[in-house]
Design an enzyme around this catalytic site. Structure first.
Site, PDB file in Angstrom:
ATOM      1  N   GLU A 279     -75.209 -11.961 109.797  1.00 22.89           N
ATOM      2  CA  GLU A 279     -76.079 -11.728 110.961  1.00 22.89           C
ATOM      3  C   GLU A 279     -75.783 -12.785 112.008  1.00 22.89           C
ATOM      4  O   GLU A 279     -75.626 -13.969 111.678  1.00 22.89           O
ATOM      5  CB  GLU A 279     -77.571 -11.847 110.601  1.00 22.89           C
ATOM      6  CG  GLU A 279     -78.108 -10.717 109.775  1.00 22.89           C
ATOM      7  CD  GLU A 279     -79.607 -10.833 109.522  1.00 22.89           C
ATOM      8  OE1 GLU A 279     -80.333 -11.399 110.365  1.00 22.89           O
ATOM      9  OE2 GLU A 279     -80.048 -10.351 108.459  1.00 22.89           O
TER      10      GLU A 279
ATOM     11  N   GLU B 115     -82.261 -13.824 103.426  1.00 23.73           N
ATOM     12  CA  GLU B 115     -82.868 -15.043 103.992  1.00 23.73           C
ATOM     13  C   GLU B 115     -83.940 -15.609 103.070  1.00 23.73           C
ATOM     14  O   GLU B 115     -85.074 -15.877 103.492  1.00 23.73           O
ATOM     15  CB  GLU B 115     -83.444 -14.754 105.383  1.00 23.73           C
ATOM     16  CG  GLU B 115     -82.378 -14.402 106.398  1.00 23.73           C
ATOM     17  CD  GLU B 115     -82.872 -14.351 107.833  1.00 23.73           C
ATOM     18  OE1 GLU B 115     -84.062 -14.095 108.052  1.00 23.73           O
ATOM     19  OE2 GLU B 115     -82.055 -14.574 108.745  1.00 23.73           O
TER      20      GLU B 115
END
Ligand code: P53
Length: 476
Positions: free
Chosen positions: A374, A176
């Site tokens: 995710e 991320e």
């Protein structure tokens, strides 16, 4: 025919610091996750100056996966996992981060862990840096504001690519990486990049500088992986929260477009190997003078990723305002509530259609294979005496998302490699440090204060996900 391709990577995802514990075992050094206390929804985690007496650091023990991984992998195998995404704690391999030689005990731990996965036919999918860089690199070097970090990261990457090249094919560099676009709060800069700001410091250019060094480090790692073994596949990892315009007013549309530019330019650099012009123009307008060398630009161009890994939990919404004529996006101020979607107990917008939209957005922009690494629903679970949890709400969330993912593949023709829902076993929340924000198919008996037996039990969603995998996404 469900449409998911042969060998589709169904599995689950975690990160070392959120489940391993064993924070000082096997010679492990202190990571940035080890100096963050427990917070709650609306209560930020405190970042302390080193590890202080009397504070609650939930990542130190986490769910003790370090000692219990065999039992946990056995449960993943029972669900039929084809892959398991975790990260290598950098501090197990280079406890301080700037050593020349790696720590053998740490390397051995991951050898054993990967062997255990492979024994069950589960392919490890590995993130190199997932919110757990060595804390020493923060105190001694200022984190990723320092160019020296590129060399340290590259050394770490080369060691693990070389060591595990025959056990791990799929890698990702920085988890991320684009969270830090939200530079006004303290969590993302610290967990992404080990950045601590001086009071009054202009944070934005520091964020761009740190991101640049990480992107160069990522590109050099991609190139190193190819040299070590051309069979390795290295992806990026982007937090995808698509930003919708609140209305169809042209200004709102422009605001949403610019917001997407500011949150997702990282993907342009990873995939295309160069900066988008809108960002270079923005640096000029703001007078940001960044350390970006010709060598860096060459490295970026030669280290484009093989696939795009991304997380998807929620969508965002934004709108234009009169005091912002250039549609500049500031994540701490520019987001508005979307009246068309529900929210989780932690205020995260529940939007399965947004996943289909995101898959199409990535595919339209980049035409690279996509990997949803995710997705999940953080919720409060109530366990029965036997440890069973009736988590129908989690099944509802996940099945709605898998259904949209299927439409993106079957109807829209997106190339999707796999799906690894987040926190397949309950673990410490990254954002809040809580145990009570649970994502798992497997319940772990531990509460926010650290009490509990740490025993594992199957939730209702365990059987549901087993059926999803067994039917290759037919039975939702
Ligand atoms: P937690 C923010 C927005 C989207 C994903 O998050 C995020 C975050 C940071 O909190 O993080 C990712 O635990 C991250 C995982 C994290 C997971 O999403 O705050 O990659 O480490 O645990 C869920 O509920």
């Amino acid at each position: 025919m469900s449409g998911f391709k042969e060998g589709f990577l169904w599995g689950g995802a975690v990160a070392a610091h959120q489940l391993e514990g064993g924070w000082k075992e096997g010679g492990k050094g202190i990571s940035v996750a080890d100096v963050m206390t427990a917070g709650a929804h609306g209560v930020p985690r405190e970042i302390t100056d080193g590890v202080l007496q009397g504070k609650n650091y939930p990542n130190h023990e986490a769910i003790d996966f370090y000692h219990r991984y065999k039992e946990d992998i056995q449960l993943f195998a029972e669900m039929g996992f084809k892959c398991f995404r975790t990260s290598i704690a950098w501090t197990r391999i280079f406890p301080l981060g700037d050593e020349l030689e790696p720590n053998e005990a740490g390397l051995q731990f991951y050898d054993d862990l990967f062997d255990e996965c492979l024994k069950h036919g589960i392919e490890p999918v590995i993130t190199l840096s997932h919110f757990e860089m060595p804390y020493h690199l923060v105190t001694e070097y200022g984190g990723w504001r320092n160019r020296k970090l590129i060399d340290f990261f590259l050394r770490f990457s080369k060691v693990v690519f070389t060591r595990y090249q025959h056990k791990v094919k799929y890698w990702m560099t920085f988890n991320e990486i684009n969270n830090q676009a939200n530079y006004h709060e303290d969590f993302a800069p610290f967990t992404n990049s080990g950045l601590k700001y001086q009071p009054g410091e202009d944070r934005e250019p520091v964020m761009y500088q740190a991101s640049h060094y990480e992107l160069v480090a990522s590109a050099l790692a991609v190139r190193a992986a190819r040299e070590i073994n051309p069979a390795l596949q290295v992806g990026c990892m982007i937090a995808m929260c698509p930003i919708y315009p609140l209305t169809c007013a042209p200004g709102d549309m422009m605001m949403a477009m610019n917001a997407m530019h500011r949150r997702y330019w990282f993907t342009d650099v990873h995939v295309r190997g160069k900066y988008p012009q809108h960002l270079l123009n923005y640096f000029e307008r703001r007078g940001f003078e960044l350390d970006i060398t010709d060598e860096d630009l060459a490295a970026l161009a030669e280290g484009c990723v093989d696939y795009i890994g991304f997380s998807y939990y929620m969508s965002f919404a934004t709108k234009a305002s009169a005091d912002n004529p250039q549609f500049d996006y500031d994540e701490s101020k520019s987001l508005v509530s979307n009246p068309y979607v529900q929210k989780s107990d932690w205020g995260w917008q529940i939007d399965p259609v947004g996943l289909r939209y995101s898959l199409n957005w990535f595919w339209d922009h980049y035409q690279l294979p996509l990997f949803i690494v995710e997705n999940g629903f953080g919720a409060i679970d109530v366990a029965q005496d036997d440890g069973f949890v009736d988590d129908q709400y989690r099944i509802d969330y996940l099945s709605a998302h898998v259904a949209e993912m299927k439409k993106a593949v079957v109807e829209d023709g997106v190339d999707l490699m796999g799906y690894t829902p987040w926190g397949c076993i309950d673990l410490v929340s990254a954002g809040t440090g809580e145990m009570k924000k649970r994502y798992g198919f497997i319940y772990v008996d531990k509460d926010n204060e650290g009490r509990g037996s740490l025993s594992r039990s199957r939730k209702k969603s365990f059987k549901w996900y087993k059926d999803v995998i067994e039917s290759n996404g037919e039975k939702l």
